[in-house]
Write an enzyme that holds these catalytic residues in place. Structure first.
Site, PDB file in Angstrom:
ATOM      1  N   SER A  87      11.782 -11.942  -4.065  1.00 48.92           N
ATOM      2  CA  SER A  87      12.699 -13.087  -4.082  1.00 48.92           C
ATOM      3  C   SER A  87      13.052 -13.424  -2.651  1.00 48.92           C
ATOM      4  O   SER A  87      12.973 -12.557  -1.763  1.00 48.92           O
ATOM      5  CB  SER A  87      13.977 -12.706  -4.838  1.00 48.92           C
ATOM      6  OG  SER A  87      15.017 -13.639  -4.565  1.00 48.92           O
TER       7      SER A  87
ATOM      8  N   TYR B  24      21.287  -7.390  -7.457  1.00 49.48           N
ATOM      9  CA  TYR B  24      20.001  -8.109  -7.396  1.00 49.48           C
ATOM     10  C   TYR B  24      19.455  -8.114  -5.962  1.00 49.48           C
ATOM     11  O   TYR B  24      18.278  -7.795  -5.721  1.00 49.48           O
ATOM     12  CB  TYR B  24      20.207  -9.536  -7.900  1.00 49.48           C
ATOM     13  CG  TYR B  24      18.940 -10.337  -8.023  1.00 49.48           C
ATOM     14  CD1 TYR B  24      18.131 -10.226  -9.150  1.00 49.48           C
ATOM     15  CD2 TYR B  24      18.539 -11.211  -7.020  1.00 49.48           C
ATOM     16  CE1 TYR B  24      16.960 -10.970  -9.264  1.00 49.48           C
ATOM     17  CE2 TYR B  24      17.379 -11.946  -7.128  1.00 49.48           C
ATOM     18  CZ  TYR B  24      16.587 -11.831  -8.254  1.00 49.48           C
ATOM     19  OH  TYR B  24      15.436 -12.558  -8.373  1.00 49.48           O
TER      20      TYR B  24
HETATM   21  C1  BGC Z   1      17.073 -15.770  -8.399  1.00 44.01           C
HETATM   22  C2  BGC Z   1      17.525 -17.149  -8.839  1.00 44.01           C
HETATM   23  C3  BGC Z   1      17.909 -17.981  -7.637  1.00 44.01           C
HETATM   24  C4  BGC Z   1      16.868 -17.925  -6.545  1.00 44.01           C
HETATM   25  C5  BGC Z   1      17.302 -18.622  -5.257  1.00 44.01           C
HETATM   26  C6  BGC Z   1      15.997 -15.912  -7.367  1.00 44.01           C
HETATM   27  O1  BGC Z   1      15.477 -14.690  -6.983  1.00 44.01           O
HETATM   28  O2  BGC Z   1      16.613 -15.027  -9.531  1.00 44.01           O
HETATM   29  O3  BGC Z   1      18.612 -17.031  -9.735  1.00 44.01           O
HETATM   30  O4  BGC Z   1      18.087 -19.327  -8.042  1.00 44.01           O
HETATM   31  O5  BGC Z   1      16.537 -16.589  -6.252  1.00 44.01           O
HETATM   32  O6  BGC Z   1      18.614 -18.257  -4.887  1.00 44.01           O
END
Ligand code: BGC
Length: 267
Positions: A152, A165
Site C-alpha cells: 500500500s 494497517y
Molecule cells: C487502503 C485504502 C486507502 C488507500 C489510500 C489503501 O491501502 O486500504 O483504504 O484508500 O490505501 O489511502
C-alpha cells in the site's frame, strides 16, 4: 492482451473481491491458470472461477484464512496436487480494522497484523519452498517463480487512525526486500505493488459520496481514483519476463499519492 503468462500457475490470495479479483482476472487474461483464494465468500469466488473458465483458463477456488498456517499449507498442497507447480504468488489478502490509537483493541491490532503481514509470511514461505523445489522451467519463464506482495502507499505514508494497517504495510516493505535478498539465488523474483486509493469495498466511505470523493481527490495529483484493473495490469507485467530484471522493488500505482500533493502549492 498478449499471453505473456501462458501455462503458468498462479495463486492470488484474497481474490474474491476488490484488487485481488482484478489481479486474478488480469493474470487469467494473460494466459495463467489461477487459484482464487477466498476467506469468507465462496459464492463470489465461484462466480469469478466460472468467468475465468469461460475464458479458457483453468481456475479453481480454494478456501483458506491466510493467517492460519494449517489452512495455508493445505491450500498449497491442493494447488500443487492439482497442478504440480506454482509460478506466481500474488499475496494480496488484506483488511482494515480502523480505530483511534488509544481506542484500538488488541484484537483489531492482531487481526490486521495476522492477515496483512503474517498471512504474507505464511503464503510466501509455502510458495518459495515449492518454487525452490521446482526450479526454472525455461518453457514457462526465466525465473523459478515470482512472488508479488500487495502492499500500500501506507508502507511509506503514515496514517493516523489506521496504525495497525500502516504498521502491517511498513512491515511488508522490509519483509519483501529481505526475502528478495534471500530468494534471488534461487531465481525467485520478489516485488511489491503499492496501490493508492483503488475503488473497492475496503475504502467505500472515501468515495461513495461526491463530497468524500472530492476530498479524496485532493490527495491524488492525477485526479482520478484507481480501479482494480490498474493493479491487475501492473501484476501481469511484474509477473512476466518483461520484468525479469526487476527484483526487490515496490512499484507505486497511486496516481501520484506519494508525491506529497500538499506541497504542489506550499512549502
Ligand atoms: C487502503 C485504502 C486507502 C488507500 C489510500 C489503501 O491501502 O486500504 O483504504 O484508500 O490505501 O489511502
Amino acid at each position: 492482451m498478449d499471453h505473456a503468462l501462458r501455462g503458468q500457475k498462479a495463486l492470488v490470495t484474497g481474490a474474491s473481491s476488490g484488487i485481488g479479483e482484478g489481479i486474478a482476472r488480469a493474470l487469467a487474461a494473460a494466459g495463467a491458470d489461477v487459484v482464487v483464494n477466498y476467506a469468507s465468500n465462496p459464492e463470489a469466488a465461484a462466480r469469478i472461477v466460472d468467468d475465468l473458465k469461460a475464458g479458457g483458463t483453468q481456475a479453481r477456488a480454494i478456501h483458506a484464512d491466510v493467517a492460519r498456517e494449517s489452512e495455508v499449507e493445505a491450500m498449497l498442497a491442493e494447488l500443487l496436487g492439482a497442478w504440480g507447480r506454482i509460478d506466481i504468488l500474488v499475496s494480496n489478502a488484506g483488511l482494515q480494522r480502523d480505530a483511534a490509537f488509544t481506542e484500538m483493541t488488541l484484537e483489531q491490532w492482531n487481526t490486521v497484523l495476522g492477515v496483512n503481514l503474517t498471512g504474507m509470511f505464511l503464503c510466501a514461505r509455502a510458495a518459495a519452498r515449492a518454487m525452490i523445489r521446482q526450479g526454472v522451467d525455461p518453457t514457462l519463464s526465466r525465473a523459478a517463480g515470482k512472488i508479488i506482495c500487495v502492499s500500500s502507499v501506507h508502507e511509506v505514508i503514515p496514517w493516523a487512525g489506521h496504525v495497525n494497517y500502516a504498521a502491517s504495510k511498513g512491515g511488508v516493505k522490509l519483509f519483501m526486500q529481505s526475502i528478495a535478498q534471500e530468494l534471488a539465488p534461487h531465481r525467485i523474483r520478489v516485488n511489491s505493488i503499492a496501490p493508492g486509493a483503488i475503488q473497492t469495498a475496503i475504502n467505500r466511505t472515501a468515495w461513495e459520496t461526491p463530497e468524500a470523493l472530492k476530498s479524496l481527490l485532493t490527495l491524488i495529483p492525477y485526479g482520478r481514483i484507481g480501479q482494480p484493473e490498474d493493479i491487475g495490469r501492473t501484476a501481469v507485467w511484474l509477473a512476466s519476463d518483461a520484468a525479469d530484471y526487476v527484483h526487490g522493488q515496490t512499484i507505486f500505482v497511486d496516481g501520484g499519492m506519494t508525491l506529497y500533493p500538499g506541497f504542489a502549492r506550499g512549502g
